[in-house]
Scaffold this active site. Structure first.
Site, PDB file in Angstrom:
ATOM      1  N   ALA A   1       0.835  -1.299  -0.010  1.00 44.38           N
ATOM      2  CA  ALA A   1      -0.059   0.064  -0.093  1.00 44.38           C
ATOM      3  C   ALA A   1       0.886   1.288   0.141  1.00 44.38           C
ATOM      4  CB  ALA A   1      -1.033  -0.002   1.261  1.00 44.38           C
ATOM      5  N   VAL A   2       1.999   1.447   0.868  1.00 44.88           N
ATOM      6  CA  VAL A   2       2.691   2.505   0.986  1.00 44.88           C
ATOM      7  C   VAL A   2       3.235   2.742  -0.654  1.00 44.88           C
ATOM      8  CG1 VAL A   2       4.829   3.579   1.973  1.00 44.88           C
ATOM      9  CG2 VAL A   2       3.322   2.315   3.442  1.00 44.88           C
TER      10      VAL A   2
ATOM     11  N   PRO B   1       8.867  -8.949  -4.017  1.00 47.33           N
ATOM     12  CA  PRO B   1       8.353 -10.330  -4.568  1.00 47.33           C
ATOM     13  C   PRO B   1       6.974 -10.273  -4.874  1.00 47.33           C
ATOM     14  CG  PRO B   1       9.179 -10.294  -2.147  1.00 47.33           C
ATOM     15  CD  PRO B   1       8.862  -8.930  -2.679  1.00 47.33           C
TER      16      PRO B   1
ATOM     17  N   PRO C   1     -25.341  15.936 -12.558  1.00 42.64           N
ATOM     18  CA  PRO C   1     -26.783  15.953 -12.933  1.00 42.64           C
ATOM     19  C   PRO C   1     -27.789  16.696 -12.083  1.00 42.64           C
ATOM     20  CG  PRO C   1     -26.006  14.054 -11.939  1.00 42.64           C
ATOM     21  CD  PRO C   1     -24.808  14.814 -12.293  1.00 42.64           C
TER      22      PRO C   1
ATOM     23  N   ASP D   1     -25.913  27.535 -16.563  1.00 40.36           N
ATOM     24  CA  ASP D   1     -27.057  27.241 -17.183  1.00 40.36           C
ATOM     25  C   ASP D   1     -28.072  26.890 -16.090  1.00 40.36           C
ATOM     26  OD1 ASP D   1     -26.843  26.821 -19.923  1.00 40.36           O
ATOM     27  OD2 ASP D   1     -26.020  24.826 -19.767  1.00 40.36           O
TER      28      ASP D   1
ATOM     29  N   LYS E   1     -31.595  33.210 -18.849  1.00 40.79           N
ATOM     30  CA  LYS E   1     -32.168  34.434 -18.899  1.00 40.79           C
ATOM     31  C   LYS E   1     -31.923  35.248 -19.857  1.00 40.79           C
ATOM     32  CE  LYS E   1     -34.150  34.586 -14.295  1.00 40.79           C
ATOM     33  NZ  LYS E   1     -33.175  34.421 -13.006  1.00 40.79           N
TER      34      LYS E   1
ATOM     35  N   GLY F   1     -25.360  21.665 -17.154  1.00 45.76           N
ATOM     36  CA  GLY F   1     -25.438  20.756 -16.421  1.00 45.76           C
ATOM     37  C   GLY F   1     -25.063  19.438 -17.024  1.00 45.76           C
ATOM     38  N   GLY F   2     -24.741  18.327 -16.213  1.00 45.79           N
ATOM     39  CA  GLY F   2     -24.464  17.071 -16.604  1.00 45.79           C
ATOM     40  C   GLY F   2     -23.072  17.222 -17.180  1.00 45.79           C
ATOM     41  N   ASP F   3     -22.711  16.741 -18.601  1.00 49.04           N
ATOM     42  CA  ASP F   3     -21.428  16.771 -19.493  1.00 49.04           C
ATOM     43  C   ASP F   3     -21.774  17.914 -20.281  1.00 49.04           C
ATOM     44  OD1 ASP F   3     -18.902  15.156 -20.151  1.00 49.04           O
ATOM     45  OD2 ASP F   3     -19.838  15.805 -21.895  1.00 49.04           O
TER      46      ASP F   3
ATOM     47  N   THR G   1     -22.684  12.784 -16.813  1.00 47.86           N
ATOM     48  CA  THR G   1     -24.062  13.087 -17.407  1.00 47.86           C
ATOM     49  C   THR G   1     -25.323  12.365 -16.666  1.00 47.86           C
ATOM     50  OG1 THR G   1     -25.315  12.800 -19.544  1.00 47.86           O
ATOM     51  CG2 THR G   1     -23.334  11.198 -18.870  1.00 47.86           C
TER      52      THR G   1
ATOM     53  N   MET H   1     -34.794  14.672 -22.881  1.00 43.50           N
ATOM     54  CA  MET H   1     -35.653  15.643 -23.333  1.00 43.50           C
ATOM     55  C   MET H   1     -36.733  14.826 -24.181  1.00 43.50           C
ATOM     56  SD  MET H   1     -32.728  18.383 -24.533  1.00 43.50           S
ATOM     57  CE  MET H   1     -31.603  17.263 -25.655  1.00 43.50           C
TER      58      MET H   1
HETATM   59  C1  LIG Z   1     -30.050  20.020 -22.691  1.00 37.55           C
HETATM   60  S1  LIG Z   1     -29.951  18.290 -21.868  1.00 37.55           S
HETATM   61  C2  LIG Z   1     -28.413  18.441 -21.160  1.00 37.55           C
HETATM   62  C3  LIG Z   1     -27.995  17.097 -20.721  1.00 37.55           C
HETATM   63  C4  LIG Z   1     -26.851  17.301 -20.012  1.00 37.55           C
HETATM   64  N1  LIG Z   1     -25.533  17.901 -20.795  1.00 37.55           N
HETATM   65  C5  LIG Z   1     -26.219  16.072 -19.263  1.00 37.55           C
HETATM   66  O1  LIG Z   1     -25.198  15.448 -19.637  1.00 37.55           O
HETATM   67  O2  LIG Z   1     -27.067  15.440 -18.405  1.00 37.55           O
HETATM   68  C6  LIG Z   1     -30.982  18.481 -20.773  1.00 37.55           C
HETATM   69  C7  LIG Z   1     -31.814  17.248 -20.531  1.00 37.55           C
HETATM   70  O3  LIG Z   1     -31.040  16.356 -19.764  1.00 37.55           O
HETATM   71  C8  LIG Z   1     -31.707  15.407 -18.564  1.00 37.55           C
HETATM   72  N2  LIG Z   1     -31.594  15.868 -17.317  1.00 37.55           N
HETATM   73  C9  LIG Z   1     -30.631  16.715 -17.009  1.00 37.55           C
HETATM   74  N3  LIG Z   1     -30.416  16.810 -15.787  1.00 37.55           N
HETATM   75  C10 LIG Z   1     -31.316  15.751 -15.193  1.00 37.55           C
HETATM   76  C11 LIG Z   1     -31.879  15.403 -13.927  1.00 37.55           C
HETATM   77  N4  LIG Z   1     -31.228  15.649 -12.727  1.00 37.55           N
HETATM   78  N5  LIG Z   1     -32.868  14.314 -13.678  1.00 37.55           N
HETATM   79  C12 LIG Z   1     -33.450  13.901 -14.975  1.00 37.55           C
HETATM   80  N6  LIG Z   1     -32.906  14.269 -16.250  1.00 37.55           N
HETATM   81  C13 LIG Z   1     -31.938  15.018 -16.572  1.00 37.55           C
HETATM   82  C14 LIG Z   1     -33.321  15.915 -19.286  1.00 37.55           C
HETATM   83  O4  LIG Z   1     -33.626  14.976 -20.158  1.00 37.55           O
HETATM   84  C15 LIG Z   1     -33.314  17.214 -19.741  1.00 37.55           C
HETATM   85  O5  LIG Z   1     -34.339  17.442 -20.584  1.00 37.55           O
END
Ligand SMILES: C[S@@+](CC[C@H](N)C(=O)[O-])C[C@H]1O[C@@H](n2cnc3c(N)ncnc32)[C@H](O)[C@@H]1O
Length: 413
Positions: free
Chosen positions: A24-25, A45, A183, A206, A228, A259-261, A289, A343
């Site tokens: 581990a070390v 070893p 997410p 976003d 906005k 949001g997400g990726d 994502t 979506m």
């Molecule tokens: C414009 S897309 C962007 C996706 C984002 N880039 C991703 O990798 O999660 C937006 C859609 O992602 C999905 N989404 C994003 N966050 C979500 C969440 N927390 N729960 C469920 N669906 C989510 C939904 O389908 C939403 O309409």
């Protein structure tokens, strides 16, 4: 009384460092040595799987046996990472004989060199020795790391030559980081994304990014709410691109938080191209994502041994018969694996009808996950033929992910 240690930065590139021990070390110590470019000879070893993987990849030389004095031929430094004090003492005796500095994991007082607690920030390395107390060193190191992360961007520490003047000083051009925020749960941003967020002068966020992340920004940070921007979707995107470019050219460190990726239906590619066209440096930090995290948060693995060997992520923002749709729903209906639809709530009735019409069995399990990983997450389980109506009855709303496939029930007891 022992004298104070004398701090040094060892330049190990291409220089032989011998590590004795493969547990581990050693697993913890070896990556930093490799990162410094050291020519690592590992004498043990047996190795942990992580070290074994590095040996197999040719990143270090492994001698699969116990230590012999000749192992130190040509060495500049030795790290002793074995538990057995007798074995450790014999290695350090050979090292001392040859005037090679020796770090000992088992006994700091017997060592001729100590490894500090380290934090790296761009080109700057801060190393802390705690007067023999590693915990104290780590506490001080953590405090310094937090200070550096909040106050100073790496480029500013760099003092890089300014391209326009040829002098060394603050850089005039800023930069943009496209950061995936994950997410919904604020803890699902990556460590790198979080660090960049703490360094930002401007954050362009976003609608779907976790609010709590924004709550923790420094008060002087300019926050631009991209949702906005008062134009239609395509003008708004141009407007966002312009904001990123303008702020960066004015010298700001800009984080575009998505949001997400950033590259999964996130228009991150367009923003990268706009910045590149304006000569603005861009870093992309992938995010967790929702297409994988939302099913996971509902207890649905997107793949499962013996159940699904593929998963397909598809946008349902256009109806299957929309002329602009790029999705071959008929082909998707022929797959056995998992279909994840983002979506897709608005068009769910048309999407499910199309999948069934092209051969996906009506009783295929399906689920909808709304606001996944947040405190208001909702999950609906159904079947392909009923999920659209069930989602309507349950009043499910965006953001939501629809999952179709046998994985939906894979973890049910
Ligand atoms: C414009 S897309 C962007 C996706 C984002 N880039 C991703 O990798 O999660 C937006 C859609 O992602 C999905 N989404 C994003 N966050 C979500 C969440 N927390 N729960 C469920 N669906 C989510 C939904 O389908 C939403 O309409």
């Amino acid at each position: 009384m022992s004298a104070n240690p004398y701090p040094l930065g060892l330049r190990l590139h291409g220089r032989r460092v011998v590590v004795v021990g493969g547990g581990a070390v050693a697993t913890r110590r070896v990556p930093a040595l490799l990162d410094a470019g050291a020519d690592v000879l590992l004498v043990a070893p047996e190795l942990t799987p992580a070290l074994r993987a590095r040996a197999d990849a040719g990143r270090l030389h492994w001698v699969p046996r116990r230590f012999v004095p000749e192992d130190l031929d040509g060495a500049w430094l030795v790290q002793v990472a074995v538990d057995d004090p007798m074995a450790a003492a014999s290695v350090s005796a050979v090292a001392a004989e040859r005037r090679i500095f020796c770090v000992r994991a088992d006994d700091r007082t017997a060592a001729t060199a100590w490894t500090p607690a380290v934090t790296r920030h761009g080109p700057v390395t801060v190393a802390v020795l705690g007067g023999g107390d590693p915990r104290r060193a780590m506490t001080v190191r953590d405090a310094i790391r937090d200070l550096l992360a909040v106050r100073v961007a790496p480029d500013r520490i760099a003092g890089r030559p300014d391209a326009s003047t040829g002098t060394t000083g603050w850089r005039q051009t800023g930069r943009v980081a496209l950061v995936g925020a994950g997410p919904g749960d604020p803890e699902l941003i990556t460590v790198k994304g979080w660090r960049l967020l703490t360094e930002a002068d401007v954050v362009v966020a976003d609608r779907l990014v976790p609010g709590l992340l924004l709550d923790e920004l420094r008060p002087d940070v300019e926050l631009v709410d991209a949702s906005k921007i008062p134009y239609g979707p395509s003008r708004a995107q141009e407007e966002i691109n312009q904001i990123l470019v303008d702020r960066a050219l004015a010298g700001a460190v800009v984080v575009r938080l998505k949001g997400g990726d950033p590259y999964v239906f996130g228009r991150g590619g367009e923003e990268l191209l706009a910045c590149a066209a304006a000569g603005v440096p861009v870093t992309v930090v992938p995010g967790v994502t929702s297409s994988i995290a939302a099913p996971a948060a509902a207890g649905i693995p997107v793949t499962h041994r013996g159940v699904a060997h593929e998963f397909t992520v598809v946008s349902g923002h256009l109806a299957p018969d929309a002329p602009a749709s790029l999705v071959r729903w008929d082909a998707l209906a022929g797959l056995h694996g998992t279909l994840v639809i983002l979506m897709g709530l608005k068009n769910l009735a048309a999407i499910t009808a199309t999948l069934i019409a092209h051969g996906r069995p009506p009783q295929t399990p399906a689920a909808v996950v709304q606001e996944a990983t947040t405190g208001t997450q909702r999950v609906l389980r159904s079947t392909l033929d009923a999920v659209a109506a069930d989602a309507l009855t349950a009043d499910l709303r965006p953001p939501a992910v629809v999952v179709v496939g046998d994985v939906v029930g894979a973890l049910d007891g």
